[in-house]
Write an enzyme that holds these catalytic residues in place. Structure first.
Site, PDB file in Angstrom:
ATOM      1  N   CYS A   1       0.810  -1.228   0.000  1.00 50.24           N
ATOM      2  CA  CYS A   1       0.000   0.000   0.000  1.00 50.24           C
ATOM      3  C   CYS A   1       0.842   1.277   0.000  1.00 50.24           C
ATOM      4  O   CYS A   1       0.621   2.181  -0.814  1.00 50.24           O
ATOM      5  CB  CYS A   1      -0.985  -0.002   1.171  1.00 50.24           C
ATOM      6  SG  CYS A   1      -0.236   0.099   2.817  1.00 50.24           S
TER       7      CYS A   1
ATOM      8  N   HIS B   1      -2.621   1.310   6.932  1.00 50.85           N
ATOM      9  CA  HIS B   1      -2.961   1.237   5.513  1.00 50.85           C
ATOM     10  C   HIS B   1      -3.090   2.650   4.950  1.00 50.85           C
ATOM     11  O   HIS B   1      -3.462   3.592   5.661  1.00 50.85           O
ATOM     12  CB  HIS B   1      -4.278   0.480   5.313  1.00 50.85           C
ATOM     13  CG  HIS B   1      -4.556   0.149   3.874  1.00 50.85           C
ATOM     14  ND1 HIS B   1      -3.822  -0.771   3.156  1.00 50.85           N
ATOM     15  CD2 HIS B   1      -5.482   0.643   2.997  1.00 50.85           C
ATOM     16  CE1 HIS B   1      -4.289  -0.856   1.920  1.00 50.85           C
ATOM     17  NE2 HIS B   1      -5.284   0.006   1.802  1.00 50.85           N
TER      18      HIS B   1
ATOM     19  N   HIS C   1      -5.709   1.864  -4.447  1.00 50.57           N
ATOM     20  CA  HIS C   1      -4.811   1.336  -3.417  1.00 50.57           C
ATOM     21  C   HIS C   1      -4.413  -0.096  -3.725  1.00 50.57           C
ATOM     22  O   HIS C   1      -5.002  -0.763  -4.580  1.00 50.57           O
ATOM     23  CB  HIS C   1      -5.467   1.431  -2.031  1.00 50.57           C
ATOM     24  CG  HIS C   1      -6.602   0.465  -1.814  1.00 50.57           C
ATOM     25  ND1 HIS C   1      -6.859  -0.129  -0.593  1.00 50.57           N
ATOM     26  CD2 HIS C   1      -7.570  -0.016  -2.658  1.00 50.57           C
ATOM     27  CE1 HIS C   1      -7.910  -0.934  -0.693  1.00 50.57           C
ATOM     28  NE2 HIS C   1      -8.362  -0.872  -1.920  1.00 50.57           N
TER      29      HIS C   1
END
Length: 348
Positions: free
Chosen positions: A262, A310, A322
């Site tokens: 990520c 994240h 993402h």
């Protein structure tokens, strides 16, 4: 565009996002299923979420240790160069000091008064004495420079030793994080492997439903009516880069070009836009400027979960791009499909 029409468009985008989240499986509304089976699969989904979240936390730790190790390695190389240069300088200074000592020895080392009495040309001696005084001052300066150079070399050696110790500590931290990542991912894969094909399909459906429900709740607050920011030029470049990576697999620790995790995706997107940012989601949250959600614009980074484990890049109209987790690819999703911690702006 009117608020109602815009809300309709956003809802449609949310549906498309839900479809894209799991390629090859059409989006569907919740269907009635046997309660026991649904509860069992929901428990599996929650367990998987927990395992992959723990893997993401460990991945951030791994990436942070990797980033520190890079800096420490560079510092060690720089110190090594300084030590080599310092040693050369020390050798040269020692040669000069040796030459000065030899010259003094050749003069006999007699006191100035004795040399004056023995000289056949007193004026010539006095002229020479001035040069001697200059030489003495130069010798003192030479000794001082020698001392400083030796002290610098000692400090460089001490600093290099400290950096080696830090490098070793971070190597151990990386190994520990690597083991944690592999353990969590292996546990998740084992759990999924026990499911029958129909159960896997239903599990994927539950994942989409949970994401859609969270996104709908987020949109239901009317937050999108307040978000009107336009992307900066750098933000447009970051969005373009990130969306070009759609379909590439998630891989922990990866920064492209074939796969990403990520924060690997977001850091590389902004690097491509000419703005280097921290490597990990946690450091992105700590170091980049925070902005209110209502002031969010395409290119900004949305940080998720209380531990900032994240990160995604906002692309506008309530959507993000993402790298979700192992087993998934870079994709578009709803900005509100996960718990939002906050928003940061790399080019503030």
């Amino acid at each position: 565009m009117g608020a109602a029409k815009r809300q309709g468009l956003v809802t449609a985008v949310a549906c498309v996002i839900a479809v894209l989240a799991v390629p090859g499986v059409a989006f569907a509304s919740p269907k009635p299923t046997p309660s026991a089976s649904a509860k069992d699969l929901e428990a599996v989904r929650e367990k998987l979420d927990g395992l992959y979240h723990d893997a993401a936390v460990a991945t951030d730790s791994y990436n942070a240790a990797e980033e520190r190790a890079r800096k420490q390695s560079a510092a060690i190389v720089d110190l090594a160069k300084k030590i080599v240069e310092g040693q050369k300088k020390l050798d040269e200074l020692k040669k000069r000091a040796g030459a000065a000592a030899a010259a003094q020895y050749r003069s006999g080392g007699l006191p100035d008064e004795a040399q004056l009495l023995l000289s056949n040309n007193p004026q010539q001696f006095l002229d020479g004495a001035g040069r001697v005084l200059q030489g003495e001052r130069a010798a003192k300066g030479l000794i001082g420079e020698l001392t400083r150079t030796q002290e610098d070399l000692q400090q460089y050696a001490t600093d290099a030793s400290a950096q080696w110790q830090k490098l070793e500590a971070d190597r151990k931290a990386k190994d520990s994080a690597r083991k944690e990542i592999k353990t969590r991912i292996a546990a998740a894969e084992k759990l999924e492997s026990r499911l029958e094909e129909k159960e896997k399909e239903r599990l994927a459906e539950l994942e989409r439903e949970a994401a859609y429900k969270a996104q709908s709740a987020w949109l239901g607050t009317g937050v999108l009516d307040e978000i009107k920011g336009s992307a900066s030029e750098a933000g447009k470049k970051a969005v373009a880069f990130a969306t070009q990576q759609i379909g590439k697999p998630y891989e922990w620790g990866a920064e492209g070009p074939k796969s990403y995790d990520c924060s690997g995706l977001t850091s590389q997107a902004w690097l491509d836009a000419g703005r280097p940012i921290p490597r990990t989601s946690q450091e992105q949250w700590k170091q980049l400027k925070h902005v209110d959600i209502k002031d969010m614009r395409p290119g900004d980074l949305i940080i998720y979960f209380d531990d900032a484990s994240h990160v995604a890049l906002y692309i506008g109209d309530g959507a993000i791009v993402h790298a979700p987790r192992p087993g998934r690819t870079v994709t578009i999703a709803g900005a509100g499909s996960m718990p939002i911690l906050g928003v940061v702006r790399p080019d503030a």
